[in-house]
Enzyme design. Structure first.
Site, PDB file in Angstrom:
ATOM      1  N   HIS A 138      -6.656  18.314  -3.277  1.00 53.11           N
ATOM      2  CA  HIS A 138      -5.983  17.029  -3.066  1.00 53.11           C
ATOM      3  C   HIS A 138      -4.478  17.235  -3.176  1.00 53.11           C
ATOM      4  O   HIS A 138      -3.935  17.396  -4.279  1.00 53.11           O
ATOM      5  CB  HIS A 138      -6.433  15.969  -4.073  1.00 53.11           C
TER       6      HIS A 138
ATOM      7  N   HIS B 260      -0.604  16.547  -0.584  1.00 52.01           N
ATOM      8  CA  HIS B 260      -0.054  15.854   0.583  1.00 52.01           C
ATOM      9  C   HIS B 260       1.122  16.631   1.171  1.00 52.01           C
ATOM     10  O   HIS B 260       1.728  17.468   0.491  1.00 52.01           O
ATOM     11  CB  HIS B 260       0.490  14.469   0.187  1.00 52.01           C
TER      12      HIS B 260
ATOM     13  N   TYR C  36       6.131   2.538   0.479  1.00 60.14           N
ATOM     14  CA  TYR C  36       7.154   3.289  -0.258  1.00 60.14           C
ATOM     15  C   TYR C  36       7.726   4.337   0.681  1.00 60.14           C
ATOM     16  O   TYR C  36       7.094   4.696   1.686  1.00 60.14           O
ATOM     17  CB  TYR C  36       6.553   3.964  -1.505  1.00 60.14           C
TER      18      TYR C  36
ATOM     19  N   ARG D 294      -9.784   8.647   5.312  1.00 58.60           N
ATOM     20  CA  ARG D 294      -9.545   8.027   4.003  1.00 58.60           C
ATOM     21  C   ARG D 294      -9.453   6.520   4.131  1.00 58.60           C
ATOM     22  O   ARG D 294      -8.761   6.014   5.014  1.00 58.60           O
ATOM     23  CB  ARG D 294      -8.234   8.575   3.441  1.00 58.60           C
TER      24      ARG D 294
ATOM     25  N   ARG E 138      -1.459  -1.996  -3.962  1.00 59.82           N
ATOM     26  CA  ARG E 138      -0.012  -1.740  -3.846  1.00 59.82           C
ATOM     27  C   ARG E 138       0.276  -0.726  -2.733  1.00 59.82           C
ATOM     28  O   ARG E 138       1.420  -0.531  -2.351  1.00 59.82           O
ATOM     29  CB  ARG E 138       0.550  -1.236  -5.181  1.00 59.82           C
TER      30      ARG E 138
ATOM     31  N   TYR F  68     -10.155   5.506  -2.129  1.00 61.68           N
ATOM     32  CA  TYR F  68      -9.211   5.394  -3.245  1.00 61.68           C
ATOM     33  C   TYR F  68      -9.195   3.943  -3.699  1.00 61.68           C
ATOM     34  O   TYR F  68      -8.912   3.033  -2.907  1.00 61.68           O
ATOM     35  CB  TYR F  68      -7.818   5.837  -2.787  1.00 61.68           C
TER      36      TYR F  68
ATOM     37  N   HIS G 273      -9.526  10.580  -7.723  1.00 63.00           N
ATOM     38  CA  HIS G 273      -9.050  10.393  -9.098  1.00 63.00           C
ATOM     39  C   HIS G 273     -10.045   9.605  -9.964  1.00 63.00           C
ATOM     40  O   HIS G 273      -9.647   8.696 -10.711  1.00 63.00           O
ATOM     41  CB  HIS G 273      -7.685   9.694  -9.100  1.00 63.00           C
TER      42      HIS G 273
ATOM     43  N   ASP H 277      -2.515  17.018  -6.458  1.00 58.75           N
ATOM     44  CA  ASP H 277      -1.870  15.767  -6.004  1.00 58.75           C
ATOM     45  C   ASP H 277      -0.381  15.970  -5.712  1.00 58.75           C
ATOM     46  O   ASP H 277       0.376  15.000  -5.591  1.00 58.75           O
ATOM     47  CB  ASP H 277      -2.067  14.607  -6.984  1.00 58.75           C
TER      48      ASP H 277
END
Ligand code: 0GY
Length: 305
Positions: A35, A37, A53, A128, A134, A161, A185, A261
């Protein structure tokens, strides 16, 4: 900071750890960071107009250097919400990896079969669905089910997720998904609650009742309240998360994955040293056999078969 390309990082954005330590724990040969990115770079692969974001750039070259520094053989790169359903940065990284990376993409309901085939050829093996409010706008479940039915024939799985408080309302939907389902997670438990309490028991029940559900035992740095050091100062990282991850590793040794991550989006107060994160692994997978399943056998079975 505004980059030359005009992307301004979200205020308070923490960049990834510049100089991670070399782990004391030696990863087994063939270990996979399952996992992580890539972000941009924004000048080449612009961030999504719908993003919640704006990250720092975190390009493939830096990810591959981290892989080698930590001792991983391969990566699974997961499409982050800041790139929306534009998977170009992901595909570029997969193609540059010489077969040492697989991907999890995000696709929209109108994706064509040809686009799915192209993603598959590049190394994508999953899509995904993001239920964290958020990060992503709500998508109706029937739309997600349509996508699930489209990707199932490719042998892909679905990464989900969500946060623990939302599992009760998502439980039945997850149970209907026609593919393997990989939870990010550990379903984000509240680690101030007991690891054998009702909230985490529901997640364990999901995995017990549905043998197609796997979990990433990732992100202690995201879930921990005690932080990288135990309160007594002992150098054992993220101890409040250990009982949750260890319970899953010991109960479902063949259905757990681990990853860094990197570059750790949206952490507000603490950016982990990735070397220290690797040193956390023996706390949650205490035997060589469990470590081998978690780091080598399981991810290779899922992504490189
Ligand atoms: C993670 C966690 C987060 C972000 C994303 O796609 C994303 O933007 O997954 C988060 O903010 O918790 O796994 O990268």
């Amino acid at each position: 900071m505004t980059t030359a390309e005009g992307f301004t990082k979200t205020p308070g954005w923490l960049d990834f750890y510049a100089d991670p330590s070399r782990p004391r724990f030696r990863l087994p040969a063939g270990a996979v960071d399952a996992h992580c990115h890539v972000f941009g770079p924004g000048a080449v692969f612009p961030y999504s107009p719908q993003r919640k974001y704006t990250p720092c750039d975190a390009p493939k070259e830096t990810l591959f250097a981290l892989r080698d520094h930590l001792g991983f053989e391969k990566n699974v790169i997961v499409q982050a919400t800041c790139h929306g359903t534009d998977n170009r940065a992901l595909v570029d990284a997969l193609k540059a990896s010489n077969g040492r990376a697989r991907g999890v993409a995000s696709v929209s309901p109108d994706v064509t079969d040809a686009e799915l085939q192209a993603l598959h050829a590049a190394g994508v093996r999953g899509t995904r669905f993001n239920f964290v409010k958020r990060l992503a706008d709500f998508t109706p479940h029937d739309v997600l089910l349509d996508i699930a039915r489209r990707i199932a024939p490719l042998g892909w799985h679905i990464v989900v997720y969500f946060e623990a408080q939302d599992l009760p309302e998502l439980y039945d939907f997850f149970a209907t998904l026609p593919t393997l389902v990989v939870v990010d997670h550990m379903g984000r438990p509240d680690v101030t609650k007991p690891s054998d309490g009702p909230e985490f028991n529901l997640f364990v029940r999901l995995m017990s009742e549905h043998k197609n559900v796997w979990s990433k035992v990732t992100c202690p740095e995201r879930l921990s309240k005690t932080g990288p050091f135990a309160l007594n100062g002992e150098q054992r990282a993220y101890q409040d998360v250990v009982p949750f991850a260890r319970r899953l590793v010991e109960t479902f040794p063949d259905r757990v994955l681990w990853g860094t991550d990197w570059p750790h989006p949206n952490l507000k107060t603490h950016m982990p040293d990735d070397g220290l994160l690797v040193d956390y692994i023996p706390q949650i997978a205490p035997t060589a056999e469990l470590q081998h399943k978690l780091l080598v056998e399981n991810p290779n079975r899922l992504y490189w078969r």
